[in-house]
Design a protein around this motif. Structure first.
Motif, mmCIF file in Angstrom:
data_model
loop_
_atom_site.group_PDB
_atom_site.id
_atom_site.type_symbol
_atom_site.label_atom_id
_atom_site.label_comp_id
_atom_site.label_asym_id
_atom_site.label_seq_id
_atom_site.Cartn_x
_atom_site.Cartn_y
_atom_site.Cartn_z
ATOM 1 N N LYS A 298 -3.300 8.825 5.314
ATOM 2 C CA LYS A 298 -3.314 7.948 6.473
ATOM 3 C C LYS A 298 -4.695 7.974 7.105
ATOM 4 O O LYS A 298 -5.098 8.969 7.704
ATOM 5 C CB LYS A 298 -2.255 8.382 7.485
ATOM 6 C CG LYS A 298 -2.049 7.414 8.642
ATOM 7 C CD LYS A 298 -0.905 7.901 9.518
ATOM 8 C CE LYS A 298 -0.651 6.959 10.678
ATOM 9 N NZ LYS A 298 -0.138 5.671 10.238
ATOM 10 N N HIS B 140 -4.796 5.512 -4.033
ATOM 11 C CA HIS B 140 -4.882 6.301 -2.812
ATOM 12 C C HIS B 140 -6.219 6.160 -2.098
ATOM 13 O O HIS B 140 -6.440 6.805 -1.071
ATOM 14 C CB HIS B 140 -4.629 7.781 -3.132
ATOM 15 C CG HIS B 140 -5.481 8.286 -4.259
ATOM 16 N ND1 HIS B 140 -5.212 8.003 -5.564
ATOM 17 C CD2 HIS B 140 -6.598 9.052 -4.251
ATOM 18 C CE1 HIS B 140 -6.133 8.565 -6.334
ATOM 19 N NE2 HIS B 140 -6.978 9.200 -5.562
ATOM 20 N N ASN C 66 1.316 8.174 3.448
ATOM 21 C CA ASN C 66 1.642 6.755 3.272
ATOM 22 C C ASN C 66 0.531 5.760 3.564
ATOM 23 O O ASN C 66 0.804 4.572 3.718
ATOM 24 C CB ASN C 66 2.874 6.374 4.111
ATOM 25 C CG ASN C 66 4.076 7.199 3.718
ATOM 26 O OD1 ASN C 66 4.197 7.613 2.566
ATOM 27 N ND2 ASN C 66 4.950 7.469 4.668
ATOM 28 N N SER C 67 -0.704 6.170 3.677
ATOM 29 C CA SER C 67 -1.818 5.239 3.784
ATOM 30 C C SER C 67 -2.966 5.745 2.930
ATOM 31 O O SER C 67 -2.987 6.910 2.537
ATOM 32 C CB SER C 67 -2.272 5.085 5.230
ATOM 33 O OG SER C 67 -1.276 4.478 6.009
ATOM 34 N N ARG C 68 -3.924 4.879 2.660
ATOM 35 C CA ARG C 68 -5.023 5.243 1.770
ATOM 36 C C ARG C 68 -6.272 5.643 2.538
ATOM 37 O O ARG C 68 -6.436 5.307 3.711
ATOM 38 C CB ARG C 68 -5.316 4.064 0.831
ATOM 39 C CG ARG C 68 -4.154 3.762 -0.101
ATOM 40 C CD ARG C 68 -4.495 2.698 -1.109
ATOM 41 N NE ARG C 68 -4.552 1.372 -0.507
ATOM 42 C CZ ARG C 68 -4.820 0.262 -1.197
ATOM 43 N NH1 ARG C 68 -5.061 0.338 -2.495
ATOM 44 N NH2 ARG C 68 -4.857 -0.901 -0.601
ATOM 45 N N LYS D 262 0.824 -1.206 0.000
ATOM 46 C CA LYS D 262 0.000 0.000 0.000
ATOM 47 C C LYS D 262 0.858 1.257 0.000
ATOM 48 O O LYS D 262 0.366 2.352 -0.205
ATOM 49 C CB LYS D 262 -0.926 0.017 1.222
ATOM 50 C CG LYS D 262 -2.018 -1.043 1.155
ATOM 51 C CD LYS D 262 -2.950 -0.900 2.330
ATOM 52 C CE LYS D 262 -4.061 -1.934 2.280
ATOM 53 N NZ LYS D 262 -4.967 -1.813 3.420
ATOM 54 N N ARG D 263 2.154 1.095 0.283
ATOM 55 C CA ARG D 263 3.039 2.251 0.323
ATOM 56 C C ARG D 263 3.594 2.503 -1.071
ATOM 57 O O ARG D 263 4.091 1.602 -1.729
ATOM 58 C CB ARG D 263 4.183 2.035 1.320
ATOM 59 C CG ARG D 263 3.672 1.938 2.756
ATOM 60 C CD ARG D 263 4.827 1.716 3.729
ATOM 61 N NE ARG D 263 4.336 1.651 5.091
ATOM 62 C CZ ARG D 263 4.207 2.696 5.900
ATOM 63 N NH1 ARG D 263 4.528 3.888 5.456
ATOM 64 N NH2 ARG D 263 3.760 2.566 7.119
#
Length: 424
Positions: free
Chosen positions: A29, A67, A41-43, A3-4
């Motif tokens: 995030k 994203h 760094n998160s969706r 995911k990153r």
């Protein structure tokens, strides 16, 4: 797949990177969204409420972006919910389906919701979602009534959430260019604007039918009066269905009017204001219209639009604009004329959904926030009121109140059925 994403890998996706003139972050995030500024760094976990016709496009969009994650789908039709769930589980096997929107809003891991129900549910869902800490994308028109619009604007301020209204023409380059041409005075003083909305057939009284199994008809009706079930009353149909009924929408004023009157507001620099007079058909001319305090008249379904949706008529030229980036001007040179350094430049977005996602990260207003969506919807609602009572009405856009007509002013809001009060 992780995911990153690196920034370079993310930008290769292209869509969001080009969404607006603002810089866009990597990805978001989910755990920090409810606290305001998200981290990297998160969706984003998204819930989709109301999975009828228009939501098909939203599902495809948010399922296909690195994203965003579609984490929940919801509909009062069980078969519709299950179909949407099956589709979304192709990308996210953990996606859950719900028949009640309250369960979606109770989930702390849901960061944002897309609302694509009939119009009579927009306000309550948007307010409840923002109260629950969710950011909101709500289809146009933002609300069914003027007082609902005021309540949504107040809720957006109170809860500090991001709300984007689905008036996606603002994110199409031809409409932005048309509005910039008008704003910069290139066609002189605007005298009239012609908007093509079309007509719905007259709503009929339909015989009662059995309520289908797996359909929560009472909840579909929500705040509106109880009426016997008939499939034509609730049908998802761009050519009619529930859009035919005043109980659930504003007919063509709230359908295409929500798009074209919105662009007219933008071009005339009236996003924080509005017209002062609304006339029904056959008042002093054959066609419905409204006027601003400087005499600019916006006429529905009248005049030669030369195949376009909107025509701005000035004393030194004209602008005609439609979807598919169709733009024509008189003189012709205006269409390709570049903006100078001192020209008025309007908010630039080339992807309405991506603009919303970017705003979730930056906490800056999207291109069509609640305050703008409310003012555009108010025009639809006032035009509808004038049409229903078949007389002209005066409007004070500062006080946001119908004046000199107490009976007409009652239409600024509507009674709500017990159990479906507007959230606060």
């Amino acid at each position: 797949m992780s995911k990153r994403l690196s920034r370079r890998a993310f930008l290769r996706k292209g869509t969001v990177a080009a969404a607006s003139s603002l810089a866009f972050p990597m990805v978001l995030k989910a755990a920090t969204l409810a606290r305001g500024q998200p981290g990297p760094n998160s969706r984003i976990n998204i819930g989709l409420i109301g999975n009828g016709l228009i939501m098909g496009g939203h599902r495809a969009y948010y399922r296909g972006r690195e994203h965003t994650v579609v984490a929940a789908v919801c509909d009062v039709y069980q078969n519709r919910m299950e179909s949407a769930l099956q589709e979304c589980r192709q990308e996210n096997s953990a996606c859950d389906g719900y028949l009640d929107y309250e369960e979606v809003l109770e989930r702390s891991d849901i960061d944002a919701v897309v609302i694509a129900t009939p119009d009579h549910w927009h306000a309550a869902l948007a307010i409840a979602a923002m109260k629950a800490g969710k950011d909101v994308y709500v289809e146009k028109p933002m609300t069914l009534t003027i007082e609902e619009g005021k309540a949504v604007v107040e809720a957006q301020k109170r809860y500090g959430r991001i709300l984007q209204v689905g008036s996606q023409q603002r994110s199409e380059s031809a409409f932005r260019k048309a509005a910039e041409i008008v704003r910069n005075g290139w066609i002189g003083q605007v005298r009239e604007v012609y908007c093509g909305l079309g007509e719905f057939p007259a709503a009929s009284v339909y015989p009662e039918q059995p309520i289908p199994e797996g359909f929560n008809y009472d909840k579909w009706l929500g705040p509106t009066p109880w009426e016997p079930y008939n499939e034509n009353r609730v049908a998802s149909d761009y050519g009619g269905g529930w859009r035919n009924f005043w109980e659930y929408g504003s007919r063509k004023n709230g359908d295409w009017g929500a798009h074209h009157y919105d662009i007219t507001q933008w071009a005339l620099d009236r996003d924080d204001s509005g017209p002062v007079f609304f006339a029904p058909k056959n008042y002093d001319q054959e066609y419905q219209y409204y006027e601003y305090d400087d005499g600019i008249r916006v006429i529905r379904d009248w005049g030669d639009r030369k195949g376009h949706m909107i025509r701005f008529v000035g004393d030194e030229g004209e602008v005609l604009v439609s979807r598919q980036n169709r733009l024509d001007t008189t003189p012709v040179s205006l269409a390709g004329k570049p903006l100078s350094p001192d020209s008025i430049r309007l908010y630039k977005s080339t992807d309405h959904r991506a603009n919303w996602i970017e705003s979730i990260y930056t906490r800056k207003d999207p291109i069509c926030p609640a305050s703008v969506g409310h003012r555009s919807a108010t025009i639809c609602q006032l035009a509808g009121i004038s049409e229903r009572i078949n007389r002209p009405i005066k409007w004070d856009p500062i006080a946001q109140q119908i004046v000199d007509d107490p009976k007409a002013a009652l239409w600024q809001d509507r009674p709500r059925r017990d159990g479906y009060q507007l959230p606060v």
